[in-house]
Structures are given as structure tokens and as C-alpha cells.
Design an enzyme around this catalytic site. Structure first.
Site, short mmCIF file in Angstrom:
data_model
loop_
_atom_site.label_atom_id
_atom_site.label_comp_id
_atom_site.label_asym_id
_atom_site.label_seq_id
_atom_site.Cartn_x
_atom_site.Cartn_y
_atom_site.Cartn_z
CG ASP A 79 -2.69 4.98 16.20
OD1 ASP A 79 -2.42 3.71 16.27
OD2 ASP A 79 -1.42 5.70 16.38
CG ASP A 105 1.22 2.38 20.90
OD1 ASP A 105 2.10 2.22 21.97
OD2 ASP A 105 0.25 1.54 20.60
CG ASP A 164 1.19 8.56 15.83
OD1 ASP A 164 0.16 7.53 15.67
OD2 ASP A 164 2.31 8.36 15.88
#
Length: 218
Positions: free
Chosen positions: A10, A12, A168
Site C-alpha cells: 500500500d 499512504d 495499514d
């Protein structure tokens, strides 16, 4: 040999800390539309499923017309100021270098539009690590759908058992599990711990990837 050949990241909240710039774009949108500004922590909760979903979360009572206007305001401001305060998390360059040097194929799979992903990575000097970048507009479906991950696995001819998804948020972990890859949750990102608690591994910083058992020689 190692257990993993390909790692999907991922962007961001995993490789980059972009929350201040996302909050800036969100509040530019809200204030331009005569609404109250959001706090940084509120914006943290809006992030994860792309720009349109962020706008919808920021203005849940908005009309379709206002949502479209808001999306345009958000995207234009975000593109112009996308790396004003955005930075790589500590240890990202060193970790990506070590993984690349170990022969890993590295890929970004984000819910941010691919042009913005590429702009951020290039500006921060991290674009050269990745074999490809998949964004929210690359395919009809995006995370938490497994389709972006499955496309990468097909393109690089890697079985799911030899790949890992690092992220996240619940979207990353859900997509990874549905694709059948190893899932690694980043506790330092934007998602709540309970969102990523089902991950196969949890890490408190990106360099911790390098000491996980699945990346050791067997």
C-alpha cells in the site's frame, strides 16, 4: 531460498506519511463549500478507499452535485500540494533497497489514482524500486477487492503463496486474504489496530519486514 518472491505495498500510511497533505486538501474543499474544517484525526478516518470515498465521508449529508464539486476541489488541491508535507516513513529507502537487492519484486497497489501515486513516488525519489504501480483507476475494482493483487500475481507469474501484501488498513488485509497472499499489517499507519489485527504479521516500522521469518533464507 526465501519463502516470498513478490511484495505488494500500500502507499499512504504504509510507505508515505501523507496525512497532513490529505488534511490540507480536505479542509480546502470543506472551507470552499462553506463547511467547517475537519481535524487531522477526523481526516485519518476518511482515508483508505480513494478520493471519492474520502469526500463522501467528509460530507455525508451532501447532495450528488456538492459531492462532485467537492471531489473536484479535493483532487485539484491535492495534486498541486501532494508533497508539501508528505514524506517517506523512516527506514523506507533502506528497507526497499534491501528487498530489491535480495531479488524481491516490489509493487505498489494503492487506492490513490495511479498518476498521483507515480508523482509522489517520483518526487520522493522512490519510484525506481517498483516493477509497477496499480492505482484506484487502473482496474474496475480496487481494494478491498483482491482483483488488483490477483492481476499483479498473474502479470508476474507468482503464486499467491509466494507473495505478501503490506498495508495499514482493513482494505489491505481483506484484499490480501481474499487473494491468498501473506498479510502484513503496519501499526504505524492510519488504520486502527483492530482493523489489521487479523493480519498474519504486524510490524511497528517498515524495517521490521526484513526480520520476519518469511523473508529469511530457508
Amino acid at each position: 531460498m526465501k519463502n516470498i518472491d513478490l511484495i505488494l505495498f500500500d502507499l499512504d500510511g504504509t510507505l508515505i506519511d501523507s496525512l497532513d497533505d490529505l488534511a490540507g486538501a480536505t479542509n480546502h474543499m470543506l472551507l470552499s463549500l462553506g463547511r467547517a474544517a475537519a481535524t487531522r484525526e477526523q481526516v485519518r478516518g476518511y482515508v483508505g478507499q480513494g478520493a471519492r470515498r474520502l469526500v463522501e465521508r467528509a460530507m455525508p449529508d451532501a447532495s450528488v452535485e456538492e459531492l462532485e464539486q467537492g471531489l473536484s476541489l479535493f483532487l485539484s488541491h491535492n495534486e498541486e500540494h501532494i508533497v508539501d508535507r508528505t514524506s517517506l516513513y523512516p527506514g523506507v529507502v533502506e528497507t526497499l533497497t534491501a528487498l530489491r537487492d535480495a531479488g524481491m519484486t516490489l509493487v505498489v497497489v494503492s487506492n490513490k489514482n495511479v498518476a498521483l501515486c507515480s508523482k509522489v513516488l517520483t518526487t520522493l525519489g522512490a519510484d525506481g524500486f517498483f516493477a509497477c504501480v496499480i492505482g484506484a483507476d487502473s482496474l474496475p475494482e480496487r481494494k478491498p477487492s483482491p482483483e488488483p493483487l490477483l492481476k499483479v500475481l498473474r502479470d508476474f507469474d507468482v503464486p499467491p503463496t509466494r507473495a505478501a501484501m503490506v498495508g495499514d488498513s482493513i482494505n489491505d488485509i481483506a484484499a490480501g486474504k481474499a487473494a491468498g497472499v501473506v498479510t502484513i499489517g503496519c501499526t504505524f499507519g492510519y488504520g486502527d489496530l483492530e482493523e489489521i489485527g487479523d493480519a498474519d504479521y504486524l510490524i511497528d516500522s517498515l524495517p521490521e519486514l526484513l526480520v520476519l521469518p518469511l523473508l529469511q533464507e530457508v
